[in-house]
Design a protein around this motif. Structure first.
Motif, PDB file in Angstrom:
ATOM      1  N   LYS A 400       0.869  -1.174   0.000  1.00 14.99           N
ATOM      2  CA  LYS A 400       0.000   0.000   0.000  1.00 14.99           C
ATOM      3  C   LYS A 400       0.905   1.221   0.000  1.00 14.99           C
ATOM      4  CE  LYS A 400      -3.676   2.504   2.349  1.00 14.99           C
ATOM      5  NZ  LYS A 400      -2.960   3.779   2.261  1.00 14.99           N
ATOM      6  N   THR A 402       1.000   5.384   0.179  1.00 17.71           N
ATOM      7  CA  THR A 402       0.343   6.651   0.468  1.00 17.71           C
ATOM      8  C   THR A 402       1.402   7.729   0.478  1.00 17.71           C
ATOM      9  OG1 THR A 402      -1.294   5.525   1.830  1.00 17.71           O
ATOM     10  CG2 THR A 402      -1.114   7.917   2.080  1.00 17.71           C
ATOM     11  N   ASN A 403       1.276   8.689  -0.465  1.00 18.38           N
ATOM     12  CA  ASN A 403       2.299   9.723  -0.641  1.00 18.38           C
ATOM     13  C   ASN A 403       3.661   9.048  -0.860  1.00 18.38           C
ATOM     14  OD1 ASN A 403       0.382  11.756  -0.403  1.00 18.38           O
ATOM     15  ND2 ASN A 403       0.558  11.749   1.832  1.00 18.38           N
ATOM     16  N   LYS A 405       5.078   6.922   1.480  1.00 22.39           N
ATOM     17  CA  LYS A 405       5.201   5.829   2.425  1.00 22.39           C
ATOM     18  C   LYS A 405       4.652   4.552   1.802  1.00 22.39           C
ATOM     19  CE  LYS A 405       3.956   4.458   7.136  1.00 22.39           C
ATOM     20  NZ  LYS A 405       3.239   4.858   8.374  1.00 22.39           N
ATOM     21  N   SER A 483      -1.668   6.113  -4.951  1.00 18.20           N
ATOM     22  CA  SER A 483      -2.167   6.015  -3.572  1.00 18.20           C
ATOM     23  C   SER A 483      -3.077   4.804  -3.486  1.00 18.20           C
ATOM     24  CB  SER A 483      -2.909   7.292  -3.166  1.00 18.20           C
ATOM     25  OG  SER A 483      -4.003   7.498  -4.037  1.00 18.20           O
ATOM     26  N   SER A 485      -3.472   0.224  -3.545  1.00 14.10           N
ATOM     27  CA  SER A 485      -2.934  -0.992  -2.959  1.00 14.10           C
ATOM     28  C   SER A 485      -2.942  -2.089  -4.009  1.00 14.10           C
ATOM     29  CB  SER A 485      -3.752  -1.440  -1.743  1.00 14.10           C
ATOM     30  OG  SER A 485      -3.740  -0.442  -0.762  1.00 14.10           O
ATOM     31  N   ILE A 504      -8.688  -0.899   3.241  1.00 13.14           N
ATOM     32  CA  ILE A 504      -7.429  -0.175   3.390  1.00 13.14           C
ATOM     33  C   ILE A 504      -7.137   0.083   4.863  1.00 13.14           C
ATOM     34  CG2 ILE A 504      -6.285   2.031   2.936  1.00 13.14           C
ATOM     35  CD1 ILE A 504      -7.756   2.115   0.269  1.00 13.14           C
ATOM     36  N   CYS A 508      -3.768  -1.526   6.913  1.00 15.58           N
ATOM     37  CA  CYS A 508      -2.754  -0.753   7.628  1.00 15.58           C
ATOM     38  C   CYS A 508      -2.728  -1.115   9.103  1.00 15.58           C
ATOM     39  CB  CYS A 508      -3.000   0.739   7.460  1.00 15.58           C
ATOM     40  SG  CYS A 508      -2.482   1.330   5.832  1.00 15.58           S
TER      41      CYS A 508
END
Length: 515
Positions: A400, A402-403, A405, A483, A485, A504, A508
């Motif tokens: 996954k 995000t930005n 990360k 962004s 997965s 999601i 996480c």
């Protein structure tokens, strides 16, 4: 190109040029001369006749006639064509010694320009083409028809030729003289680069650069070896009869190992003994090392690598000099007859051995060596290499992003009985196939990467074990500016699965719990 100009002057007013010819050969040149000279003559200039590509046979008298309605006038001019001398003739060798040769010859045609100088050239089987040689007298003028060639090498076959020159240039060379060999003499060139050493106990090995054939000066050529221990006053003399020799081994049971000797090498042939080289110091052969290395140990680093270590041997004249060590290794499977031997030089006391079989018992031993040979081996030590690395790659990889990360998760790899246990994992990632690969190691089955995703990222995961790195997963491509997965999309086809918001959040949370 040779140009000859015929000057015609003191002609009256020209109205008509009827003919201009060479009396001797009847060559008609009048009209050509008239057309080329008329504009200049009208300006009160003289006229010229130019003959291109002139040959020696163009020499002779030329007649030019000018006619008017009232009278005719004629002028005669003689043209002399000059060229380099023709080749000298009848070159003969009247006498030849070991270093000189007396030559005679007859001059060729001077081609209307007196011969001013002669030069002599020589050729041998060892020379590159024809070379100028020294003579007595040093300068051979145009009236000299014999000379003595000096500075020749004894017992070498020579050919000679003569070249003449005048103010126009250098002519063609004469035909070569008869092929003759100079007489033999005592050799004068001594061998160089006297060296040696090594060999077995009670031996003195001597080497040198052999003398080329053109400097051997006669038949029955060979080498003279002069040697004595340093500090002694008596020389030992030996002869080497082989022409091509460049090595001699002197054997004597009384020679002390690794002792210095003064050595000179000379030459001889059927005419007598020649020069000796300068003195060189050469050491006699030495004993093999007398001691075996102590403290030998071995440890396995992986399924294919082990390291053997030992203690260095302190050298002295009694134990023998040590130049390095030889590592022997083998298995207890005599059917395969698998054995290896690796040398290390100097004071190195460890050696990594690679390319081994996994989960196999290996034996190792170490022995010292020098120029005389190898010494006794240390007692064998043994080690069993690690089991093979895991054969199965990490599976069910999920990610996954995000930005900047990236969260990764995968299943723990279970190993077979004959495989090493998994100790951790390596994550290898790079921006594209050409960029540098970065490595992150972890003991878990999840990881986080903080990376700027300006491009697609290629990621693979492999296991780490005592046996080494295991198999890698297939490469996964993470799209840039994503962004989303995914669940283990291979690099050849980056499938992106859209997950619900709830999935999601749960994903996480699971990764955080694993930490």
């Amino acid at each position: 190109m040779i140009l000859v100009y015929l000057l015609i002057s003191e002609l009256p007013h020209i109205l008509y040029l009827s003919s201009c010819k060479k009396k001797k050969e009847g060559v008609l040149l009048g009209m050509i001369m008239f057309l080329s000279l008329l504009p200049f003559y009208l300006q009160e200039s003289v006229g010229d006749l130019m003959i291109r590509n002139i040959q020696l046979n163009h020499s002779g008298k030329y007649l030019c006639t000018v006619k008017t309605t009232l009278e005719s006038l004629s002028a005669i001019a003689e043209i002399i064509v000059r060229g380099p001398p023709g080749p000298p003739e009848d070159v003969e060798v009247e006498h030849i010694s070991s270093t000189t040769s007396q030559l005679s010859w007859r001059p060729g045609s001077d081609n209307n320009s007196p011969i001013q100088i002669f030069s002599i050239q020589a050729r041998t089987p060892f020379s590159v083409g024809w070379q100028a040689v020294s003579t007595v007298p040093e300068i051979l003028n145009g009236k000299t028809y014999n000379a003595t060639v000096v500075g020749l090498s004894p017992w070498v076959e020579y050919e000679f030729r003569v070249v003449a020159g005048n103010s126009i240039g250098i002519g063609e060379p004469s035909k070569p003289s008869e092929l003759l060999r100079t007489k033999a003499s005592v050799p004068v060139v001594a061998p160089t680069n006297i060296n040696g050493g090594g060999g077995s106990r009670s031996e003195l090995v001597i080497t040198w650069e052999s003398i080329p054939e053109e400097l051997q000066n006669g038949e029955g050529f060979g080498y003279i070896i002069m040697l004595r221990p340093v500090g002694s006053t008596t020389w030992t003399k030996e002869r080497v009869l082989s022409v091509e020799s460049s090595r001699f081994v002197y054997r004597n049971e009384n020679i002390i190992p690794l002792s210095p000797f003064e050595v000179k090498v000379g030459v001889f042939n059927n005419e007598g003994e020649g020069s000796l080289s300068t003195v060189s110091i050469v050491y006699s052969g030495e004993d093999e090392p007398q001691l075996a290395p102590r403290g030998t140990s071995v440890q396995s680093f992986s399924a294919s690598e082990m390291e053997v270590s030992w203690n260095a041997i302190a050298w002295n004249r009694n134990t023998g000099r040590v130049l390095g060590y030889e590592v022997l290794y083998w298995t207890d499977d005599f059917k395969e007859s698998m054995i290896g031997k690796i040398r290390v030089s100097g004071n190195v006391t460890t050696k990594n051995i690679t390319g081994l079989k996994a989960n196999t018992l290996y034996f190792a031993s170490v022995r010292a060596y020098n120029t005389a040979g190898t010494g006794p081996s240390s007692p064998p030590v043994n080690v069993t290499t690690k089991k093979s690395p895991p054969s199965q790659p990490p599976a069910n990889i999920a990610w996954k992003l995000t930005n900047s990360k990236l969260c990764l998760n995968w299943e723990h790899v279970k190993t077979m009985e004959n495989e090493s246990e998994v100790l951790g994992y390596k994550i290898l990632y790079r921006q594209n196939r050409q960029s540098k690969t970065h490595i992150l190691e972890t003991n878990n089955t999840s990881a986080e990467l903080l990376v700027p995703f300006e491009e697609d990222y290629l990621i693979e995961i492999r296991t780490v074990s005592d046996g080494g790195d295991g198999s890698s997963s297939e490469e996964i491509r993470i799209p840039k500016m994503s962004s989303l997965s995914s669940r283990g999309a291979p690099v050849l086809e980056a499938r992106v699965h859209f997950l619900s918001v709830v999935t999601i959040i749960l994903y996480c949370s699971a990764i955080q719990a694993l930490k």
